[in-house]
Design an enzyme around this catalytic site. Structure first.
Site, PDB file in Angstrom:
ATOM      1  N   ASP A 197     -33.806 -30.860 -27.595  1.00 58.48           N
ATOM      2  CA  ASP A 197     -33.496 -29.435 -27.750  1.00 58.48           C
ATOM      3  C   ASP A 197     -34.795 -28.735 -28.137  1.00 58.48           C
ATOM      4  O   ASP A 197     -35.787 -29.388 -28.491  1.00 58.48           O
ATOM      5  CB  ASP A 197     -32.432 -29.226 -28.846  1.00 58.48           C
ATOM      6  CG  ASP A 197     -32.122 -27.754 -29.077  1.00 58.48           C
ATOM      7  OD1 ASP A 197     -32.018 -26.996 -28.089  1.00 58.48           O
ATOM      8  OD2 ASP A 197     -32.011 -27.335 -30.248  1.00 58.48           O
ATOM      9  N   SER A 198     -34.777 -27.415 -28.115  1.00 54.52           N
ATOM     10  CA  SER A 198     -35.932 -26.650 -28.571  1.00 54.52           C
ATOM     11  C   SER A 198     -36.114 -26.822 -30.081  1.00 54.52           C
ATOM     12  O   SER A 198     -37.061 -26.274 -30.635  1.00 54.52           O
ATOM     13  CB  SER A 198     -35.730 -25.173 -28.249  1.00 54.52           C
ATOM     14  OG  SER A 198     -34.578 -24.701 -28.926  1.00 54.52           O
ATOM     15  N   TYR A 233     -36.998 -21.249 -27.225  1.00 60.14           N
ATOM     16  CA  TYR A 233     -37.194 -21.271 -25.769  1.00 60.14           C
ATOM     17  C   TYR A 233     -36.639 -19.990 -25.138  1.00 60.14           C
ATOM     18  O   TYR A 233     -37.125 -19.539 -24.116  1.00 60.14           O
ATOM     19  CB  TYR A 233     -36.425 -22.442 -25.141  1.00 60.14           C
ATOM     20  CG  TYR A 233     -37.019 -23.825 -25.275  1.00 60.14           C
ATOM     21  CD1 TYR A 233     -38.140 -24.083 -26.066  1.00 60.14           C
ATOM     22  CD2 TYR A 233     -36.439 -24.899 -24.586  1.00 60.14           C
ATOM     23  CE1 TYR A 233     -38.650 -25.379 -26.171  1.00 60.14           C
ATOM     24  CE2 TYR A 233     -36.953 -26.181 -24.682  1.00 60.14           C
ATOM     25  CZ  TYR A 233     -38.044 -26.425 -25.475  1.00 60.14           C
ATOM     26  OH  TYR A 233     -38.533 -27.701 -25.560  1.00 60.14           O
ATOM     27  N   CYS A 245     -29.550 -28.223 -24.931  1.00 57.39           N
ATOM     28  CA  CYS A 245     -30.045 -26.850 -25.074  1.00 57.39           C
ATOM     29  C   CYS A 245     -29.562 -26.070 -23.856  1.00 57.39           C
ATOM     30  O   CYS A 245     -29.871 -26.434 -22.714  1.00 57.39           O
ATOM     31  CB  CYS A 245     -31.572 -26.892 -25.116  1.00 57.39           C
ATOM     32  SG  CYS A 245     -32.368 -25.283 -25.117  1.00 57.39           S
ATOM     33  N   THR A 303     -30.453 -23.112 -22.947  1.00 59.96           N
ATOM     34  CA  THR A 303     -31.565 -22.406 -22.301  1.00 59.96           C
ATOM     35  C   THR A 303     -32.329 -23.348 -21.374  1.00 59.96           C
ATOM     36  O   THR A 303     -32.676 -22.985 -20.247  1.00 59.96           O
ATOM     37  CB  THR A 303     -32.509 -21.829 -23.367  1.00 59.96           C
ATOM     38  OG1 THR A 303     -31.722 -21.138 -24.342  1.00 59.96           O
ATOM     39  CG2 THR A 303     -33.508 -20.875 -22.780  1.00 59.96           C
ATOM     40  N   CYS A 318     -25.291 -21.315 -27.269  1.00 54.68           N
ATOM     41  CA  CYS A 318     -26.572 -21.877 -27.707  1.00 54.68           C
ATOM     42  C   CYS A 318     -26.247 -23.000 -28.692  1.00 54.68           C
ATOM     43  O   CYS A 318     -25.389 -22.822 -29.574  1.00 54.68           O
ATOM     44  CB  CYS A 318     -27.392 -20.786 -28.392  1.00 54.68           C
ATOM     45  SG  CYS A 318     -28.868 -21.395 -29.237  1.00 54.68           S
TER      46      CYS A 318
HETATM   47  N1  DGL Z   1     -30.559 -24.585 -28.683  1.00 49.28           N
HETATM   48  C1  DGL Z   1     -31.089 -23.739 -27.655  1.00 49.28           C
HETATM   49  C2  DGL Z   1     -29.976 -23.312 -26.692  1.00 49.28           C
HETATM   50  O1  DGL Z   1     -28.935 -23.928 -26.667  1.00 49.28           O
HETATM   51  C3  DGL Z   1     -31.840 -22.650 -28.327  1.00 49.28           C
HETATM   52  C4  DGL Z   1     -32.650 -21.874 -27.408  1.00 49.28           C
HETATM   53  C5  DGL Z   1     -33.915 -21.339 -27.978  1.00 49.28           C
HETATM   54  O2  DGL Z   1     -34.757 -22.138 -28.404  1.00 49.28           O
HETATM   55  O3  DGL Z   1     -34.066 -20.123 -27.914  1.00 49.28           O
HETATM   56  O4  DGL Z   1     -30.119 -22.384 -25.912  1.00 49.28           O
END
Ligand code: DGL
Length: 267
Positions: free
Chosen positions: A17-18, A49, A80, A82, A188
């Site tokens: 994940d980010s 992200y 994630c 995104t 998210c």
């Molecule tokens: N956990 C990421 C998602 O589900 C977060 C995205 C981000 O880093 O902005 O989109």
């Protein structure tokens, strides 16, 4: 692009994940598949992200994938929204390994909604992605889908400031409440950590939907299909971050994981 190690059913599941949000998905995977070993990658250095370009999100996703493959992962869960909605096509086209993605759970929300009005709280990167637009289009004939961009929420979560999200959440959720939605989709993987605060803001009849359980089930199905399900071992878990190590440790505590295998690493 290459996979460097030989994989088998005892190889780990890779999850990235980010940052810390994907732990909400990891938890569901671990609950459903306790025999499986996992390697979790928190790319917190590059979060959020959701406010980056599509190409940057693809580049981060490739970097994370290469790292997990170098550790011998048998399958990769892109925990994630995104990264999934912007990069999973590219990943699947370039690597000979199964990928599981996570997308906002519009379908279950749409099927369950009595008002036919649902809200989606997600990042700008997810809401503007082709994949999200195509998925939501399938339901727009019969449902009203109201989207809200959760700007700033991921950065606060990554700073460990969960309580500080409340004013922003009030601002983002009020228009959805005004629209009489009866379901709000957590678009998210960071946002499940905000559910207690969200529930304190929205009326009790509004259901909060997230995708964690569905992703865990899909991971199990795909492992079975590829004869890669681990039915014998006890899972061994390793967590890496290129950001704040104590914060990752405190999130692991929150989801009740006790492990020494939590490391800072540049990746
Ligand atoms: N956990 C990421 C998602 O589900 C977060 C995205 C981000 O880093 O902005 O989109």
């Amino acid at each position: 692009m290459n996979t460097t190690k030989k994989i088998s059913s005892s190889s780990p599941i890779g999850v990235f994940d980010s940052g810390l949000g994907g732990l909400s998905i990891w938890k569901e995977i671990n609950q459903l598949l306790p025999n499986e070993s996992t390697i979790y990658l928190a790319d917190s250095k590059n979060a959020p992200y959701g406010e980056k370009s599509r190409q940057a999100i693809i580049d981060f996703s490739i970097k994370n994938t290469e790292y997990l493959l170098s550790k011998g992962c048998k399958i990769i869960v892109v925990a994630c929204n995104t990264a999934t909605t912007n990069a999973i096509k590219v990943l699947r086209a370039n690597y000979n390994i199964p990928f599981i993605g996570i997308e906002p759970a519009i379908k279950p929300a749409a099927l369950q909604s009595k008002t036919n009005r649902i809200g989606v709280l997600a990042t700008k990167g997810t809401l503007s992605s082709e994949l999200f637009i195509a998925t939501s289009e399938q339901f727009r004939n019969s449902k009203n889908i109201f989207e809200v961009e959760g700007a700033g929420l991921v950065a606060l979560i990554e700073a460990g400031k969960i309580e500080a999200t409340k004013p922003l959440l009030k601002k983002y959720l009020q228009p959805l409440i005004n629209q009489d939605v009866d379901h709000i989709v957590m678009g998210c993987s960071h946002f499940p950590f905000l559910i207690p605060i969200i529930k304190s803001i929205v009326p009790a009849h509004i259901q909060i939907i997230d995708s964690g359980e569905a992703v865990a089930k899909q991971t199990k199905n795909i492992l079975e299909q590829h004869h890669l399900l681990n039915t014998t071992n006890t899972g061994n878990h390793v967590f890496y971050t290129n950001g704040n190590l104590p914060l990752l440790q405190s999130f692991l505590k929150q989801i009740e994981i006790q492990t020494e295998s939590v490391f800072f690493e540049e990746f």
